[in-house]
Design an enzyme around this catalytic site. Structure first.
Site, PDB file in Angstrom:
ATOM      1  N   SER A 108      39.881  19.553 -23.485  1.00 10.53           N
ATOM      2  CA  SER A 108      40.007  18.226 -22.882  1.00 10.53           C
ATOM      3  C   SER A 108      40.078  18.383 -21.351  1.00 10.53           C
ATOM      4  O   SER A 108      39.159  18.916 -20.754  1.00 10.53           O
ATOM      5  CB  SER A 108      41.227  17.511 -23.451  1.00 10.53           C
ATOM      6  OG  SER A 108      41.194  16.139 -23.152  1.00 10.53           O
ATOM      7  N   HIS A 159      38.283  14.708 -31.328  1.00 11.69           N
ATOM      8  CA  HIS A 159      38.701  15.455 -30.131  1.00 11.69           C
ATOM      9  C   HIS A 159      39.445  16.732 -30.517  1.00 11.69           C
ATOM     10  O   HIS A 159      39.586  17.645 -29.707  1.00 11.69           O
ATOM     11  CB  HIS A 159      39.582  14.544 -29.277  1.00 11.69           C
ATOM     12  CG  HIS A 159      39.684  14.943 -27.836  1.00 11.69           C
ATOM     13  ND1 HIS A 159      38.595  15.185 -27.036  1.00 11.69           N
ATOM     14  CD2 HIS A 159      40.775  15.143 -27.031  1.00 11.69           C
ATOM     15  CE1 HIS A 159      38.992  15.506 -25.814  1.00 11.69           C
ATOM     16  NE2 HIS A 159      40.308  15.497 -25.790  1.00 11.69           N
ATOM     17  N   ASP A 194      33.977  13.052 -31.386  1.00 10.35           N
ATOM     18  CA  ASP A 194      34.814  12.923 -30.195  1.00 10.35           C
ATOM     19  C   ASP A 194      34.284  11.773 -29.350  1.00 10.35           C
ATOM     20  O   ASP A 194      33.312  11.928 -28.612  1.00 10.35           O
ATOM     21  CB  ASP A 194      34.802  14.225 -29.391  1.00 10.35           C
ATOM     22  CG  ASP A 194      35.766  14.189 -28.207  1.00 10.35           C
ATOM     23  OD1 ASP A 194      36.383  13.132 -27.981  1.00 10.35           O
ATOM     24  OD2 ASP A 194      35.899  15.210 -27.521  1.00 10.35           O
TER      25      ASP A 194
END
Length: 703
Positions: free
Chosen positions: A550, A663, A631
């Site tokens: 991320s 994600h 995601d």
């Protein structure tokens, strides 16, 4: 449950080990209810159990091992209710005495729809107020997939913002709270007529708040329900505002009154974790100030009387509005006789439990820490005592239950994952921390984990882990996705720095990353690496690897294009950012609006300034790219762009994609592949693979 000793802590051990929920004590404080699940890579199947822990001696016994059953709650001293998912989107609420194994669970009610997040208030020995959540149609009915009209097209058409969220395309159906009365007749529990009633019908309100909301988004008293909901007048794609509402309930079998807004003045951000006092007259909760910043500082608030929703009091309030306690209260529970609050707030890589007087007027001194080890997940009052049942985790324990005496500050361990599950062969001696000079003139913090059998006279390659968020932190916690011990047991010294943007070090440290993504945080990471080079003799920085997901993946790409990138032998980027100018492909648009100082058209230079794609001409370090099809926070085109650049530049690289993950990587079989690919990649370039082969040939390696 027999304890199994793992000969080596591997991804298979991590992912197949039993996972226990937080524990919930019964009304007497003698028993605690919890669930445990595990996955077998031999049968490729998941098993799950509902169990009861004897708090006095630490023993436990099985209540249910139905794989479809879960979310148990106490409805009597020895009686529990739990949800069982059925076919075609239906669900059942069942009851069972935890000591009676002679009969099958009794069905309280069958629902044409899927209920979850049950919460109760025991009214008497034969009456229980019951609240749960369920996906609900715009007409206010519980959503039942089987009742949907068959569509001959897959088209999805939208005319407004927020078309998808996390890993799902949005529909007109929303979460709602449903309530009813469970009564006991002829020794059997049943749901009183008219069944469950939609608490939020016709209000445009939705709770729990998607995608992660659960029982922490609402609470139940004998005479009402408190819940948080997004403001229906504001678009959720661009605003974080969630309000607290209170609904008085005279009868748990009649239609509700209209939800009433709890007014908090200048505080207009996220509201979270409402909790009733034992008499139901007071509510403690937390709230942020900004309505477009998901990582603003939470303030601890008290509603002293539910009959006056405009009288909200703030703990440690200051005239400048910043608040006198520079931490972020996450949740709170009431102590005995409602005289004290126990509040969870993060500090220096740990979720600490604090004691606070139950009235802001009496809270004249900052809170006192009463539990500082690991991360507290939940705390519950034990019966009528002053003691607390603590559920916690750490870097070496996936689950721990203990009794805390707040007055004596003493802790008694009842059950740990290593004693009642699988022992991972890990020890506290592997866990340490460092403070190093940061870029802003004050020291920064990092957690450190060394291999078992660590010898400080030797050198070990560095695994440099960069956390996501970015307003988050590495904590002394357990994870099945990013577990420092997995890397340590490969032979690395694992360093997990908490640079600018990290939580748990004061709000200024958090806020300093705003419009500064590749500035201060990058400098702090450079400072950390330099500190390890010069001061930590057992770390081999010449064989270092760096990994992140991320925002951590963003930073991997930023590092790749800057000087620090040449310090690493290999990089791993999971679901990261290729270009900050693509941030408007995300779903929660308030995030880039805040962190990059406005919209793309108002402040394009702010997005361009910290764009990793501007520096792809310097990309040269071998890099593994992992990205997932579901995601929607960072679409898969980000990962493809990284891989395409690396390949076109002739940089050694690999692309791993999971079409059925969001994600995160959550499915055990996929997670095992993830771990194998990541470890194979970093071990190859750090030289650990060569060492392993050599030890294996000489017979020194024990697996």
């Amino acid at each position: 449950m027999m304890t199994i000793q793992a000969s080596r802590f591997t991804p298979e051990v991590l992912l197949s080990a039993p996972r226990r929920s937080a524990s919930i004590p019964n009304s007497t404080g003698e028993l605690a209810l919890y669930t445990v699940s595990s996955y077998s890579f031999e049968t490729h199947a998941k098993t799950s159990q509902i169990r009861v822990l004897n708090i006095n001696d630490g023993s436990s016994h099985l209540v249910s091992e139905d794989a479809a059953a879960g979310e148990p709650i106490w409805i009597g001293e020895t009686e529990v209710a739990f949800i069982k998912n059925g076919d075609n989107g239906c669900s059942m609420l069942l009851s069972q005495d935890v000591y009676d194994k002679s009969t099958a669970p009794h069905m309280i009610h069958y629902f044409a729809g899927s209920i979850s997040n049950p919460k109760v208030k025991v009214l008497s020995s034969d009456k229980v107020a019951f609240v749960c959540s369920a996906l609900t149609t715009p007409d206010g009915d519980m959503y039942w997939p089987a009742a949907e009209t068959k569509s001959y097209t897959s088209a999805k058409i939208y005319t407004g913002l927020f078309v998808r969220h996390w890993d799902a395309w949005n529909t007109a159906n929303q979460n709602s709270l449903w309530y009813g009365l469970i009564v006991k007749r002829d020794d059997k529990w049943t749901l009183e007529h008219p069944g469950l009633t939609n608490l939020l019908a016709g209000t445009r309100l939705s709770s729990p708040v998607a995608p992660f909301g659960g029982t922490g988004d609402f609470d139940v008293s004998a005479s009402g329900v408190a819940f948080v909901s997004k403001d229906p007048e504001l678009n959720p794609a661009r605003h974080t505002k969630t309000d607290l509402y209170y609904v008085p309930i005279k009868s748990w079998t009649e239609k509700p009154s209209t939800p009433q807004l709890v007014k908090t003045g200048r505080l207009r951000g996220y509201s979270l974790s409402p909790a009733f006092s034992s008499d139901g007259r007071q509510i403690v909760f937390a709230r942020m100030r900004s309505e477009q910043y998901e990582s603003d500082k939470t303030r601890l608030l008290l509603l002293p009387d539910v009959t006056d929703l405009s009288n909200v009091q703030e703990f440690y309030e200051t005239k400048d509005g910043e608040g006198g306690w520079d931490l972020r209260p996450d949740w709170a529970v009431w102590g005995k006789d409602d005289k004290v609050l126990y509040v969870a707030a993060e500090l220096h890589g740990r979720m600490v439990l604090w004691e606070v007087p139950a009235s802001p007027l009496e809270a004249t001194h900052l809170p006192q820490a009463i539990h500082e080890d690991g991360c507290v997940i939940e705390a519950r009052i034990l019966g009528g005592s002053t003691s607390l049942l603590i559920s916690s985790k750490s870097r070496i324990e996936s689950s721990s239950y203990s009794i805390l005496n707040p007055e004596k500050r003493s802790i008694k361990e009842i059950s740990t994952s290593s004693k009642h599950g699988k022992s991972f062969g890990l020890s506290k001696s592997q866990c340490s921390e460092i403070w190093y000079p940061g870029s802003e003139g004050y020291n920064n913090h990092a957690l450190v984990m060394t291999p078992s059998g660590f010898d400080s006279s030797k050198k070990y390659p560095l695994a440099f882990l960069i956390h996501g968020g970015p307003q988050s932190a590495w904590t002394d916690d357990w994870s099945t996705r990013w577990n420092p011990a997995i890397f340590a047991e490969q032979g690395y010294v694992v360093v997990c720095p908490n640079p600018i943007g990290s939580t748990g070090y004061g709000q200024a440290h958090v806020d300093a990353i705003t419009e500064n993504w590749g500035g201060g945080p990058y400098k702090d990471l450079v400072k950390c690496f330099e500190y390890l080079e010069k001061e930590v003799k057992y770390v081999d920085t010449d064989r270092a690897v760096a990994l992140g997901a991320s925002y951590g993946g963003y930073m991997i790409n930023w590092i790749q294009g800057h000087d620090l990138g040449r310090k690493f032998k290999a990089l791993v980027c999971h679901d990261g950012v290729f270009s900050t100018q693509n941030q408007w492909a995300t779903e929660e648009l308030f995030f880039p609006e805040h962190d990059f100082g406005g919209t793309l058209w108002e402040n394009r230079s702010g997005y361009e300034k910290w764009d990793p794609s501007k520096h792809t001409g310097q990309w040269a370090t071998p890099q593994l790219v992992i990205h997932n099809e579901l995601d929607y926070r960072l679409p898969i085109s980000e990962g493809l762009s990284m891989f395409n650049v690396l390949q076109a530049r002739g940089v050694p690289s690999k692309f791993v994609m999971f079409p059925d993950e969001n994600h995160w990587v959550l499915k055990p079989e996929n997670s095992l592949v993830w771990h194998r690919e990541v470890l194979e990649w970093i071990n190859k370039y750090s030289g650990i693979s060569d060492e392993t082969k050599l030890e294996s040939r000489t017979g020194k390696l024990t697996v």
